[in-house]
Design a protein around this motif. Structure first.
Motif, PDB file in Angstrom:
ATOM      1  N   LEU A  23      20.482  18.078 -26.798  1.00  0.00           N
ATOM      2  CA  LEU A  23      20.078  19.372 -26.239  1.00  0.00           C
ATOM      3  C   LEU A  23      20.269  19.431 -24.727  1.00  0.00           C
ATOM      4  N   PHE A  43      15.530  24.889 -25.311  1.00  0.00           N
ATOM      5  CA  PHE A  43      16.193  24.625 -26.584  1.00  0.00           C
ATOM      6  C   PHE A  43      15.272  23.843 -27.518  1.00  0.00           C
ATOM      7  N   ARG A  99      12.700  26.050 -29.185  1.00  0.00           N
ATOM      8  CA  ARG A  99      13.259  26.798 -30.300  1.00  0.00           C
ATOM      9  C   ARG A  99      13.426  25.917 -31.525  1.00  0.00           C
TER      10      ARG A  99
END
Length: 345
Positions: free
Chosen positions: A327, A339, A342
């Motif tokens: 990420l 990120f 999420r």
């Protein structure tokens, strides 16, 4: 062989008399007149030199017939694997501490390392003064001793957490190793205060440790929904939605120790959680050796003088570290955290 010969007796004498916490876990002092072994930081009056033998590990002292001290509590000593000679011994010791010998024989451990069982035994005795089996047995016993001393867990849960599948075997091993029954030790101690249904464990390290700066590093990279890092504590949720466990780590203001608070934890998970927390905060690092090596470079020497307690933060597990690395490629730390949020959601 006499494992005491591998140690610098004069250096051990100085560290023991000064109660130097930087040598905590590097060696253990066995006292022939009392039959116990201690950490270098033991607060008891110094014994007479003629009654002392130094050992490179708690397991070596235990194998020689000594019992762990009830005052300095050898189970709290940080590991000293950075000082060991040879990658094979370090890898094998890490596997033992991870519970490898709980269900598998020493021969399987040796095969995993790429050695014969005889070679592995020889290396362990040479560097640690004890065989892999003795290291494993002492590790289990000292973990049980810590849980009996610091928590109110039932003795049966303590036995399970320490890897004993039989309460009778646990009672026998504890009596042989500590010279008293588990219930007798439990009656002598008052555990650290914790929330209802929780427990607190002490995690020692060799000073110095810049805990605030470690928290600042971790806070910037924390996983929302999993980690919560304040000015003086690290919190993390484990397990499932149906049965979550919350851990909280804080620093002891007076001693070189962190406090690990756990709530609603399965006793069998305690050893793994302790290992992971020690890895995240790099608690087994021997900064004397690190500083000695890095100080040969003038720029690094200045940095060490300014921040002597810096350590290398670790990851909770390999999968999490791998996800973080993916990420974080070609983006900022803040973007990588977004990120991660999420992904967690």
């Amino acid at each position: 062989m006499d494992t005491a010969l591998a140690l610098d007796t004069a250096a051990c004498d100085r560290a023991r008399l000064a109660r130097d916490a930087r040598f905590d876990g590097v060696f253990f002092t066995a006292v022939r007149s009392t039959g116990i072994y201690c950490r270098p930081v033991c607060p008891a009056p110094p014994p007479k030199p003629r009654n002392i033998t130094y050992y490179p590990s708690a397991a070596a002292a235990a194998a020689a017939g000594y019992r762990p001290c009830l005052r300095c509590r050898p189970e709290l000593a940080p590991q000293a694997q950075q000082a060991l000679a040879g990658q094979a011994v370090q890898r094998a010791l890490a596997l033992i501490q991870g519970g490898f010998l709980q269900e598998q024989p020493v021969a399987d451990l040796a095969e995993k390392i790429g050695l014969s069982a005889r070679q592995l035994q020889r290396l362990f005795v040479e560097h640690l003064g004890a065989t892999p089996g003795q290291i494993h047995a002492t590790h289990r016993l000292l973990l049980a001793k810590q849980l009996l001393t610091e928590t109110t867990l039932p003795v049966t849960d303590v036995a399970l957490a320490a890897g004993y599948n039989s309460l009778r075997r646990f009672n026998t091993a504890f009596l042989q190793g500590c010279g008293m029954a588990p219930t007798a030790l439990r009656r002598q101690h008052q555990p650290l205060a914790a929330d209802e249904g929780g427990l607190v464990l002490r995690l020692a390290y060799r000073p110095p440790l810049d805990f605030p700066r470690m928290l600042a590093f971790l806070r910037k990279r924390s996983l929302p929904g999993i980690e919560l890092i304040g000015e003086d504590s690290y919190q993390r949720v484990l397990g499932t939605h149906e049965r979550p466990t919350l851990l909280r780590v804080t620093a002891d203001p007076k001693r070189p120790e962190l406090h690990l608070q756990l709530s609603a934890v399965d006793p069998r998970l305690i050893p793994d959680i302790v290992r992971r927390v020690r890895r995240v905060f790099d608690l087994d690092a021997d900064l004397q050796q690190v500083h000695a090596a890095l100080s040969e470079e003038p720029l690094l020497a200045r940095g060490i003088a300014e921040r002597p307690g810096l350590r290398v933060p670790g990851g909770w597990d390999g999968f999490e570290v791998g996800v973080r690395a993916v990420l974080g490629q070609q983006v900022s730390v803040a973007a990588a955290t977004t990120f991660a949020r999420r992904l967690v959601d």
